[in-house]
Design a protein around this motif. Structure first.
Motif, PDB file in Angstrom:
ATOM      1  N   THR A 241       0.812  -1.217   0.000  1.00 51.20           N
ATOM      2  CA  THR A 241       0.000   0.000   0.000  1.00 51.20           C
ATOM      3  C   THR A 241       0.846   1.268   0.000  1.00 51.20           C
ATOM      4  N   ARG A 243       1.684   2.855   2.563  1.00 51.96           N
ATOM      5  CA  ARG A 243       1.196   3.719   3.633  1.00 51.96           C
ATOM      6  C   ARG A 243       2.227   3.779   4.755  1.00 51.96           C
ATOM      7  N   GLU A 248       0.057  -1.017   8.214  1.00 53.70           N
ATOM      8  CA  GLU A 248      -0.761  -0.750   7.025  1.00 53.70           C
ATOM      9  C   GLU A 248       0.026  -0.887   5.727  1.00 53.70           C
ATOM     10  N   PHE A 299      -4.092  -3.148   5.883  1.00 55.28           N
ATOM     11  CA  PHE A 299      -4.928  -1.959   5.719  1.00 55.28           C
ATOM     12  C   PHE A 299      -6.298  -2.325   5.166  1.00 55.28           C
ATOM     13  N   SER A 336     -10.471   0.422  12.203  1.00 53.02           N
ATOM     14  CA  SER A 336      -9.902  -0.877  11.825  1.00 53.02           C
ATOM     15  C   SER A 336      -8.977  -1.387  12.920  1.00 53.02           C
ATOM     16  N   THR A 338      -5.767  -1.878  12.668  1.00 53.21           N
ATOM     17  CA  THR A 338      -4.564  -1.035  12.716  1.00 53.21           C
ATOM     18  C   THR A 338      -4.884   0.359  13.271  1.00 53.21           C
TER      19      THR A 338
END
Length: 363
Positions: A241, A243, A248, A299, A336, A338
């Motif tokens: 991702t 991120r 994530e 994520f 979430s 995370t």
């Protein structure tokens, strides 16, 4: 000789034609990361609508082919149930335009048992609200599903109602790492996978369970309910991702669910409208914070949408056309796994409404 559904059959057929237990769909927008998953999307009028018609008479109809289409634009950002109006004012909102397509096959082996399969596809775009942001296009095949659908009671039943169950295996055929060039904040560019909200599939194994029920009432009105849950036991998809928040770095493989219920009624007394039925109901769809099986790391944008869902169906001969327009009443981007670990609460973009249509032909 052409076959035209009678009022009671039209009403029963409408329920499932608009509800499609085997489809995947989801909270509209970023929450529905993999909307093409064909377990809940509501793109399958033929798989059960025709089954209802023939179930009432105890006849077999062989093969039914259905093409489905769903479109929405997500741009309203929410944290929890709080609308982030400042994103519009600051021109920092992210806009997704998604077109979902589906080819569904239903082969009825007995009056109770059918073999089903779905091949989903997607085209989508994602861009920022301002004109100087990155603009991405994605498309391709989603995760194919195959399974069985069975009525609990052998049709036709004495009370003209019935209950069904379905089970499907989700195959990892979907494209989950479509890439594009991203302009970096500090200058330069890098090729990265698109956001998971515009990936055609998640490319993991899974399975789904679904149920539906309908029962006629007075004045040709029929009540319906349908529910589906897509299980994704794998923890993450392995797609990066990029991120920065801890945990994530890869995309989560998420469960998805849909619940729908309401009433339907055929249009009677007007011969030119024979074969037309209308419905009104409620709809809740989304992605849970934690999956039913396995871990829920990586994520994800968990949350749900609660909508009112008007719909219609028109049946003529071997053809059946359906349409519905779920309109969002409540949107909730939940925290979430995370998010909880990092002490934050991410946001997600949702659509105001969705348009869902389908056309089926029974051989």
């Amino acid at each position: 000789m052409k076959r035209i559904l009678q009022p009671a059959a039209v009403s029963a057929a409408l329920l499932v034609s608009l509800l499609g237990t085997h489809r995947s769909a989801h909270a509209q927008g970023c929450v529905a990361a993999h909307s093409p998953q064909p377990v809940i999307s509501g793109l399958d009028p033929g798989t059960q609508a025709q089954a209802h018609h023939y179930a009432g008479s105890g006849l077999l109809h062989g093969l039914t082919i259905t093409t489905g289409y769903r479109v929405y634009n997500s741009y309203r950002h929410y944290i929890g149930t709080d609308y982030q109006e400042q994103r519009q004012e600051q021109h920092s909102a992210v806009v997704n335009h998604v077109n979902l397509f589906e080819l569904d096959l239903n082969y009825q082996m007995t009056p109770r048992l059918s073999v089903i399969a779905s091949i989903p596809g997607m085209t989508a775009s994602r861009h920022g609200q301002s004109t100087d942001t990155n603009y991405y296009h994605s498309g391709g095949i989603g995760d194919v599903t195959v399974g069985v659908h069975s009525w609990i009671f052998r049709p036709p039943t004495e009370n003209s109602g019935n209950v069904s169950i379905s089970a499907q295996l989700k195959l990892p055929t979907g494209i989950n790492d479509a890439k594009g060039t991203t302009t970096l904040a500090g200058g330069g560019a890098q090729t990265r996978p698109f956001d998971e909200s515009i990936q055609p599939g998640d490319g993991t194994w899974g399975f789904s369970l679904g149920t539906e029920a309908y029962h006629p009432f007075y004045l040709h009105t029929t009540a319906y309910f349908t529910g589906s849950w897509l299980f994704s036991p794998q923890d993450t998809t392995g797609v990066l991702t990029y991120r920065k928040q801890p945990g994530e770095q890869v995309v989560s493989a998420t469960d998805q669910y849909l619940w729908r219920g309401g009433f339907s009624r055929p249009v009677t007394g007007v011969n030119v409208l024979r074969g037309l039925a209308l419905s009104m109901g409620g709809r809740m769809e989304g992605v849970p914070v934690r999956d039913a099986f396995g871990s829920s790391n990586g994520f994800r944008r968990p949350g749900y949408v609660i909508s009112i869902e008007p719909g219609m169906m028109y049946s003529r001969g071997r053809y059946m056309f359906t349409a519905s327009g779920p309109w969002a009443m409540e949107r909730n981007r939940k925290t979430s796994v995370t998010d909880l670990a990092n002490g934050i609460h991410g946001d997600a973009a949702f659509a105001d409404y969705t348009v869902i249509t389908g056309l089926s032909y029974s051989f």
